[in-house]
Structures are given as structure tokens and as C-alpha cells.
Motif scaffolding. Structure first.
Motif, mmCIF file in Angstrom:
data_model
loop_
_atom_site.group_PDB
_atom_site.id
_atom_site.type_symbol
_atom_site.label_atom_id
_atom_site.label_comp_id
_atom_site.label_asym_id
_atom_site.label_seq_id
_atom_site.Cartn_x
_atom_site.Cartn_y
_atom_site.Cartn_z
ATOM 1 N N PRO A 54 0.817 -1.223 0.000
ATOM 2 C CA PRO A 54 0.000 0.000 0.000
ATOM 3 C C PRO A 54 0.851 1.274 0.000
ATOM 4 O O PRO A 54 0.512 2.242 -0.677
ATOM 5 N N ALA A 55 1.968 1.272 0.724
ATOM 6 C CA ALA A 55 2.841 2.448 0.752
ATOM 7 C C ALA A 55 3.449 2.711 -0.627
ATOM 8 O O ALA A 55 3.717 3.866 -0.973
ATOM 9 N N GLU A 56 3.632 1.643 -1.397
ATOM 10 C CA GLU A 56 4.169 1.799 -2.748
ATOM 11 C C GLU A 56 3.058 2.045 -3.760
ATOM 12 O O GLU A 56 3.301 2.071 -4.963
ATOM 13 N N ARG A 57 1.838 2.186 -3.256
ATOM 14 C CA ARG A 57 0.644 2.474 -4.057
ATOM 15 C C ARG A 57 0.346 1.386 -5.095
ATOM 16 O O ARG A 57 -0.149 1.671 -6.178
ATOM 17 N N VAL A 60 -4.434 -1.044 -2.304
ATOM 18 C CA VAL A 60 -5.126 -0.178 -1.346
ATOM 19 C C VAL A 60 -6.009 -1.068 -0.488
ATOM 20 O O VAL A 60 -6.454 -2.133 -0.914
ATOM 21 N N THR A 69 -4.289 -1.327 -7.170
ATOM 22 C CA THR A 69 -4.465 0.013 -7.721
ATOM 23 C C THR A 69 -4.203 -0.042 -9.225
ATOM 24 O O THR A 69 -3.778 -1.071 -9.760
ATOM 25 N N ALA A 71 -1.759 1.387 -10.618
ATOM 26 C CA ALA A 71 -0.316 1.141 -10.714
ATOM 27 C C ALA A 71 0.002 -0.335 -10.466
ATOM 28 O O ALA A 71 0.864 -0.915 -11.131
#
Length: 122
Positions: A54-57, A60, A69, A71
Motif C-alpha cells: 500500500p505504501a508503494e501504491r 489499497v 491500484t 499502478a
């Protein structure tokens, strides 16, 4: 941490273990179990990596679930596109029914090996 997991030697992935929207929508624990089973990696290491996504998107949170996501889906598409030529060369000319049989045999062997390992470590 994600790079370390990606650099680890990989065991063959069963088609059902290849990440996609359905697996990414599972719970974090379910995703950890699925990846750990596919890669035979340390569950704690896999959990740390999943927690970084999640931090790297790439994922989510959606309530108790994870969702890829745009991405994350793009990365999966890129990995799929880059590995497709190798997969095609490996599988080239092998009839679909033979690939299915191989998948069943490998799943059975893996299940038996996991059961033996669990008995030895219990």
C-alpha cells in the motif's frame, strides 16, 4: 523488503496463484498465505512485503480486503508481458490437456510435500 522478495529464487507458480484482481481483493492474511505457498517463502517475510505494497501504491485497503491500484495492475501487466515470451517458449507445442495434467500432478506433489513437512515440524 519488496525487492528482497522479488530477488528470491522462485518456485513455479500454479495458475491459481498468479496475482490478479481476485487475489488482490482478498484479505492481507489470505494474500500472504497464497504468496507463501507459491514461493515457499517465510510467511513473516511475505507479510512484511505485503504490508509495504500500500505504501508503494500498488494495493489499497478496502475494508478488510486489499485491492490492486491502477499502478499495481499496470505492474502485473508489465510483468506478464515481459514473462510471456519465456512462458511461450517453455510451454510451446505442449497440448493444453498435457499442461493441465502437469498442473494436477504438481499440485498433488506439493500437497503431499506440504503434509509431510507439516508432520515433521509439528
Amino acid at each position: 523488503m519488496a525487492a528482497a522478495l522479488l530477488d528470491a529464487p522462485l518456485a513455479p507458480l500454479a495458475p491459481s496463484s498468479v496475482p490478479n484482481d481476485e487475489t488482490a481483493q482478498g484479505t492481507p492474511g489470505g494474500l500472504v498465505a497464497e504468496v507463501q505457498g507459491s514461493l515457499e517463502a517465510d510467511p513473516a517475510h511475505v507479510r512484511l512485503t505485503v504490508d509495504e505494497l500500500p505504501a508503494e501504491r500498488l494495493l489499497v485497503t478496502d475494508g478488510p480486503h486489499l485491492r490492486a491500484t491502477d499502478a499495481g495492475r499496470a505492474l502485473l501487466d508489465t510483468v506478464g508481458a515481459e514473462t510471456a515470451p519465456f512462458t511461450a517458449r517453455i510451454r510451446g507445442g505442449t497440448p493444453a490437456e498435457d499442461l493441465t495434467a502437469v498442473g494436477r500432478v504438481l499440485a498433488l506433489v506439493t500437497e503431499r510435500a506440504d503434509a509431510i513437512l507439516a508432520a515433521l515440524t509439528a
